[in-house]
Design an enzyme around this catalytic site. Sequence first.
Site, PDB file in Angstrom:
ATOM      1  N   ARG A 124       1.020  -1.256   0.177  1.00  0.00           N
ATOM      2  CA  ARG A 124      -0.108   0.154   0.228  1.00  0.00           C
ATOM      3  C   ARG A 124       0.757   1.303   0.076  1.00  0.00           C
ATOM      4  NH1 ARG A 124      -2.611  -3.705   3.452  1.00  0.00           N
ATOM      5  NH2 ARG A 124      -4.625  -4.590   2.026  1.00  0.00           N
ATOM      6  N   GLY A 184      -0.826 -11.318   8.629  1.00  0.00           N
ATOM      7  CA  GLY A 184      -0.774 -12.667   8.878  1.00  0.00           C
ATOM      8  C   GLY A 184      -1.720 -13.523   9.999  1.00  0.00           C
ATOM      9  N   THR A 232      -3.168  -8.507  14.237  1.00  0.00           N
ATOM     10  CA  THR A 232      -2.325  -7.706  13.430  1.00  0.00           C
ATOM     11  C   THR A 232      -2.492  -6.389  12.986  1.00  0.00           C
ATOM     12  OG1 THR A 232      -3.343  -8.625  11.423  1.00  0.00           O
ATOM     13  CG2 THR A 232      -1.588  -9.972  12.342  1.00  0.00           C
ATOM     14  N   ASP A 295     -14.418 -11.214  12.397  1.00  0.00           N
ATOM     15  CA  ASP A 295     -13.512 -10.715  11.491  1.00  0.00           C
ATOM     16  C   ASP A 295     -13.559  -9.382  11.182  1.00  0.00           C
ATOM     17  OD1 ASP A 295     -11.092 -10.899  10.154  1.00  0.00           O
ATOM     18  OD2 ASP A 295     -11.655 -12.044   8.541  1.00  0.00           O
ATOM     19  N   ASN A 381     -13.572  -0.813   5.181  1.00  0.00           N
ATOM     20  CA  ASN A 381     -12.491  -1.797   5.139  1.00  0.00           C
ATOM     21  C   ASN A 381     -11.178  -0.726   5.299  1.00  0.00           C
ATOM     22  OD1 ASN A 381     -10.585  -4.155   4.543  1.00  0.00           O
ATOM     23  ND2 ASN A 381     -12.573  -4.873   4.921  1.00  0.00           N
TER      24      ASN A 381
END
Length: 435
Positions: A124, A184, A232, A295, A381
């Site tokens: 990014r 990860g 993370t 999530d 997001n």
Amino acid sequence: MKSAFLILAAAIPLAAQVSYDRIRQADSEPGNWLTYSGGYNAQRYSRLDQINATNVRRLHAAWVYQIKATDAFETTPLVVDGIMYLSEPGGSVTALDTVTGRPMWKYTRTLPDNVRGCCGQVNRGVAILGEMVYVGTFDAHLIALDIKSGIVRWDSEVADPKLGHSITGAPLAIKDKIVVGMAGGEYGVRGFVDAYDAKTGQRAWRFWTVPAPGEPGSETWTGDSLKNGAATTWVTGAYDPEQNLVLWGTGNPGPDWNGDVRGGDNLYSDSLVALDGDTGKLKWYFQFTPHDVHDWDATEVPVLADVVVRGERRKAVLFGNRNAFYYVLDRTNGKFLAGRPYAEQTWASGLDNSGRPIVLPNTSPTEEGTKLFPNLGGGTNWFSPSFSPQTNLFYLSAHDVGGIYYKGEAEYRPGAGGGFGPIPGVEPSAVGIPT
């Protein structure tokens, strides 16, 4: 040959140094883009007004630069004095002349065969400080490149890629340090935020986003689940120079959709952590979604602004969370000031006075499947929000999309912990809204 090189060098922009003070005063250079979110406050607001609603139709392509990769392209280029510094999938970097599009130099990152990652080899962006360009790579290295040539000045391994660690976010340059997060969470890693000496590449500090046994916050995890609790830090945060505060969002706890083996709130997952820029010590935190089983990472970009809340001017953090709620926090202490849904959500009746969600019954994943808004992608997001001091509005991409959450086995290995599917016959919708 030597004279030809000199003629060429004279015809292209010269790479300039980017000091910490320049980045602090980025608002005074609207023609440049000196850090991932434009400035340390992450407002992504530009004072440029030459292109407007009356003439935008006359824009046309001046040049095109084609990358040699088929992975998703999610970078925010930096622009400094006529040169664009562009990261590419995996962690390659190219410097382009902004007038002609001509590459001035290129660093190519060759990845090992055994690199693991959940969502493509995206990258990014880069950071710039002094005479170096910094990039995180998909195999979890932080690289410093000479700003004039692209030559590697140092290469530090942040974590072991064979264990599932990777870097997809842009680093953040503050003072004499380079701050970087990691990805990860799908591979049973333990999350952290790092800072490295900008000149040498030596690690200056590390903040673990999942505490070790016996540390504050460890009581919010049952058993030994905190050993690979994820949380993370895969999107770039913001920085408050006045308080010397690094503000960084953290991801979901693991396993994703089954919280049976990790009872408790699971700190500091799904949180905004405020860290001392010199030491990495935790100053305060705010957890958006305690014991997340959907999530809904809180890795969205925090936006810093001085705004009036309930009649009082506050130093605030504005945060559009993946859980479909918008939050206003006091950035001096992390206290909740205000909040409301900005996209369709069916999992909470609201937020209490401390900002903790009031979770509705029967909203956790089940073996049969639980229908819920928002879906796995969330109300928003990783895509960056923005704030306009002109309109006093916060802008983000909002998604009214639901899904079905399934509960599966909780053993933490790649892909374990449940699943997700769309709602049959329901068309998703997405809109950009001010909130």
